[in-house]
Design an enzyme around this catalytic site. Structure first.
Site, short mmCIF file in Angstrom:
data_model
loop_
_atom_site.label_atom_id
_atom_site.label_comp_id
_atom_site.label_asym_id
_atom_site.label_seq_id
_atom_site.Cartn_x
_atom_site.Cartn_y
_atom_site.Cartn_z
N HIS A 23 1.17 -1.04 0.40
CA HIS A 23 -0.31 0.39 -0.19
C HIS A 23 1.31 1.52 -0.23
O HIS A 23 1.37 2.06 1.36
CB HIS A 23 -0.62 -0.18 1.75
CG HIS A 23 -2.37 -0.86 0.81
ND1 HIS A 23 -2.90 -2.00 2.02
CD2 HIS A 23 -2.36 -1.39 -0.39
CE1 HIS A 23 -3.55 -1.93 1.96
NE2 HIS A 23 -3.87 -2.18 0.25
N HIS A 79 -11.58 -8.94 -6.39
CA HIS A 79 -11.58 -7.88 -5.98
C HIS A 79 -10.95 -7.20 -6.90
O HIS A 79 -10.28 -7.22 -7.33
CB HIS A 79 -10.84 -8.20 -4.71
CG HIS A 79 -10.21 -6.97 -3.84
ND1 HIS A 79 -10.93 -5.66 -3.56
CD2 HIS A 79 -9.45 -6.63 -2.71
CE1 HIS A 79 -10.50 -4.96 -3.01
NE2 HIS A 79 -9.02 -5.61 -2.08
N GLU A 81 -8.98 -4.25 -5.84
CA GLU A 81 -7.68 -3.55 -6.30
C GLU A 81 -6.53 -4.51 -6.68
O GLU A 81 -6.04 -5.48 -7.10
CB GLU A 81 -7.50 -4.05 -4.73
CG GLU A 81 -6.05 -2.53 -3.86
CD GLU A 81 -6.41 -2.62 -2.54
OE1 GLU A 81 -6.57 -3.59 -1.87
OE2 GLU A 81 -5.21 -1.94 -1.18
N ASP A 83 -3.68 -5.33 -6.64
CA ASP A 83 -2.58 -6.04 -6.38
C ASP A 83 -2.73 -8.00 -6.31
O ASP A 83 -2.41 -9.35 -6.36
CB ASP A 83 -2.40 -6.38 -4.79
CG ASP A 83 -3.48 -6.46 -3.74
OD1 ASP A 83 -4.12 -5.10 -4.18
OD2 ASP A 83 -3.41 -6.84 -2.33
N HIS A 147 -12.87 -5.90 2.61
CA HIS A 147 -12.49 -4.47 2.80
C HIS A 147 -12.53 -3.18 1.70
O HIS A 147 -12.37 -2.65 2.54
CB HIS A 147 -10.59 -4.41 3.00
CG HIS A 147 -9.60 -4.46 2.20
ND1 HIS A 147 -8.80 -2.64 2.24
CD2 HIS A 147 -9.69 -5.00 1.54
CE1 HIS A 147 -7.87 -2.79 0.95
NE2 HIS A 147 -8.12 -4.29 1.01
N ASP A 166 -9.29 -11.35 0.17
CA ASP A 166 -8.79 -10.05 1.15
C ASP A 166 -8.96 -10.80 2.41
O ASP A 166 -7.39 -11.12 3.54
CB ASP A 166 -8.21 -8.85 1.27
CG ASP A 166 -7.49 -7.96 -0.26
OD1 ASP A 166 -6.04 -8.40 -0.15
OD2 ASP A 166 -8.03 -7.01 -0.47
N TYR A 194 -2.39 -8.17 9.93
CA TYR A 194 -3.57 -7.13 8.87
C TYR A 194 -4.87 -6.70 9.23
O TYR A 194 -5.37 -6.66 9.08
CB TYR A 194 -3.15 -8.87 7.60
CG TYR A 194 -3.42 -9.00 6.66
CD1 TYR A 194 -3.23 -8.79 5.29
CD2 TYR A 194 -4.87 -9.07 6.41
CE1 TYR A 194 -3.18 -8.69 4.85
CE2 TYR A 194 -6.02 -9.18 4.87
CZ TYR A 194 -5.01 -8.84 3.71
OH TYR A 194 -5.50 -8.96 2.60
N HIS A 227 -3.69 -13.87 0.20
CA HIS A 227 -2.05 -13.59 0.65
C HIS A 227 -1.63 -14.66 1.42
O HIS A 227 -2.68 -14.91 2.10
CB HIS A 227 -2.01 -12.19 1.18
CG HIS A 227 -2.43 -10.66 0.36
ND1 HIS A 227 -1.83 -10.72 -0.80
CD2 HIS A 227 -3.54 -10.49 0.64
CE1 HIS A 227 -2.23 -9.27 -0.90
NE2 HIS A 227 -3.15 -9.36 -1.01
FE1 FEO Z 1 -7.26 -5.39 -1.11
FE2 FEO Z 1 -4.92 -7.32 -1.40
O1 FEO Z 1 -5.61 -6.75 -1.78
#
Ligand code: FEO
Length: 395
Positions: A23, A79, A81, A83, A147, A166, A194, A227
Site C-alpha cells: 500500500h 476484488h 485492487e 494486487d 475490505h 483479502d 493484517y 495473501h
Molecule cells: Fe485489497 Fe490484497 O488487496
C-alpha cells in the site's frame, strides 16, 4: 509453476519474497507476502484473481504454460485492487471476449483503474452461482467492506473451498502454501497484523458477514485467501479468530507512544511504564518512540491494549509531527472502547498535551482528564503527577 491445492484446484500466484512495503509505504512487510491466484480445471476452466501489476507478464506466461488462454472459460475477479487485478488487462488483451465475473462495484473499480474498454463483465450478487461441470458450481458471496466495497468471496461446491480474497489473509511468503506446513507463530502474528491494519475499521461488517456465511450452511474444508497461507488444516480457526478480534476485547495491556527532542518526554514515558508495573504488576506495558518504530506493529499493541498514553514535547505550538501523523493513522483504524491519556514537556508555550488530548478524542478514544505536563526537564515534583494519571488509565 502451478501447485495442487485440492483435486482440480491449483495455486498459480506470485510469492513475493522481496516485498518490504505494501500500500505504497503504509504497511510494513517483515515476512514477505504472496498474491494468490487459483485455477480450477473442471469441464470449465476458471481463473480466480490474478497478481499485482509488476508481476503480470511472468504470471500470464506461467498461466499460459499451464493452461492455454484459449482454454480459459472465464475469470472471477473477487476484488479490483491492483494486487489482484494487475494482470487482468494483459489477459484481456489476448482474450478480449473472456467473461469476468465480479460485483457491480468491482466493475466501477476495474473501469476506474484500467479504463472503460467494454470488458465482458458478468455482474453477480450474493447467492448467484455458475456451473463449472462435473457437478460442481461456484457460488458468489459479496464481502462488502472486507475490505473494499467491491470485495467478494467465491465458494466452490464439491471441494468445499472458500476463495476469500483479502479476508483471512496474511502478508507471509510461503512456498509450502498450507497452514499446517508453515510456521504457526508467523501465521498468527501476520494474520493479526493484517486484521488490525486492514480490517479493524470494518469490524462490525466482519461480524455480520461471518454470521451470514455461516448461516448459508456451506461446508468449508479449505479457505484460500489472496495473501499468505491456505487454511487447509482446521480452516475455521481463522474465522473464529476474526469473530473474536471483531469484538474489540482488549487485554490487560497499556501501550505508551511518544516522540522526544531532548529526552524529557522520553523520561516521562519510561517513568510511566515503571509506575504501571508498580500499580499493576500483571499489566503488560509496551513503550515506543514512534519516530523510530514501525507504526503497523505498534498498532497491533494498541489493538491489544485497554489504554494508551501518548506523549510529545511542544514544538511550534504543537506536538511533534511523528506523533501527529501517528494519531492520524490511529484515527483511521477506528478503535473503540479504549482509554487514552497525554503527557509531554515544554519550554515555552506548552500546547502539546492539550493538542494530543483533542486529537485522541477525535480518534474515538475515551480521554482521561489526568495529564502530565512538564515545564523543562522533569524533576521529582513532576514525576509525582504520574501515579495519578496511571491510576486513571488503569481504572
Ligand atoms: Fe485489497 Fe490484497 O488487496
Amino acid at each position: 509453476m502451478k501447485k495442487q491445492v485440492k483435486n482440480n484446484v491449483y495455486w498459480i500466484g506470485y510469492i513475493d519474497w522481496e516485498l518490504k512495503k505494501f500500500h505504497g509505504d503504509e504497511y510494513s512487510i517483515h515476512s514477505g507476502s504472496s498474491q494468490n491466484a487459483y485455477v480450477i480445471e473442471e469441464e470449465k476452466n476458471v481463473l480466480i484473481d490474478t497478481v499485482w501489476a509488476p508481476h503480470r507478464f511472468e504470471f500470464v506466461e506461467n498461466l499460459e504454460r499451464e493452461l492455454p488462454l484459449e482454454k480459459l472459460d472465464f475469470i472471477v475477479a473477487n476484488h479490483g485492487e491492483i494486487d489482484h487485478s494487475g494482470a487482468l488487462q494483459t489477459i484481456v488483451e489476448k482474450r478480449p471476449d473472456i467473461p469476468i465475473y465480479c460485483t457491480a462495484n468491482a466493475v466501477k473499480s476495474l473501469e476506474g483503474q484500467y479504463g472503460k474498454k467494454n470488458w465482458n463483465f458478468h455482474v453477480v450478487k450474493t447467492g448467484d452461482s455458475v456451473e463449472i461441470g462435473n457437478g460442481k458450481k461456484l457460488i458468489f458471496v459479496e464481502m462488502k467492506m472486507l475490505h473494499w466495497p467491491d470485495s467478494m468471496a467465491t465458494y466452490l461446491t464439491g471441494d468445499n473451498i472458500l476463495f476469500s480474497n483479502d479476508a483471512f489473509g496474511q502478508h507471509y511468503a510461503v512456498e509450502e502454501l498450507f497452514n499446517d506446513k508453515a510456521d504457526p507463530a508467523v501465521i498468527e502474528k501476520e494474520a493479526l497484523k493484517y486484521y488490525v491494519n486492514i480490517l479493524n475499521p470494518f469490524s462490525s461488517f466482519v461480524t455480520r458477514k461471518i454470521d451470514e456465511i455461516l448461516k448459508m450452511n456451506l461446508p468449508i474444508d479449505m479457505i484460500c485467501p489472496s495473501h499468505g497461507v491456505i487454511w487447509a488444516k482446521d480452516p475455521l480457526q481463522i474465522v473464529k479468530k476474526y469473530q473474536k478480534w471483531a469484538l474489540d476485547e482488549p487485554e490487560d495491556r497499556i501501550t505508551i507512544v511518544y516522540d522526544s527532542m531532548w529526552q524529557g518526554t522520553e523520561k516521562l514515558a519510561h517513568e510511566m511504564a515503571h509506575e504501571i508495573a508498580r500499580q499493576s504488576p500483571d499489566t503488560v506495558v509496551k513503550v515506543y518512540n514512534i519516530a523510530e518504530s514501525d507504526k503497523n506493529d505498534v498498532m497491533v499493541d494498541v489493538f491489544r491494549s485497554k489504554a494508551i498514553a501518548v506523549g510529545s514535547p511542544t514544538v511550534g505550538n504543537d506536538m511533534l509531527p511523528a506523533v501527529a501523523g501517528w494519531i492520524a493513522y490511529l484515527k483511521s483504524l477506528k478503535f473503540k472502547g479504549k482509554k487514552a491519556g497525554a503527557f509531554g514537556t515544554y519550554g515555552w508555550s506548552g500546547e502539546s498535551v492539550a493538542k494530543i488530548k483533542e486529537a485522541l478524542k477525535g480518534a474515538g478514544f475515551d480521554v482521561i482528564d489526568e495529564e502530565v505536563r512538564v515545564n523543562w526537564n522533569p524533576d521529582r515534583e513532576d514525576y509525582e503527577k504520574i501515579p495519578e494519571m496511571v491510576e486513571a488509565l488503569l481504572k
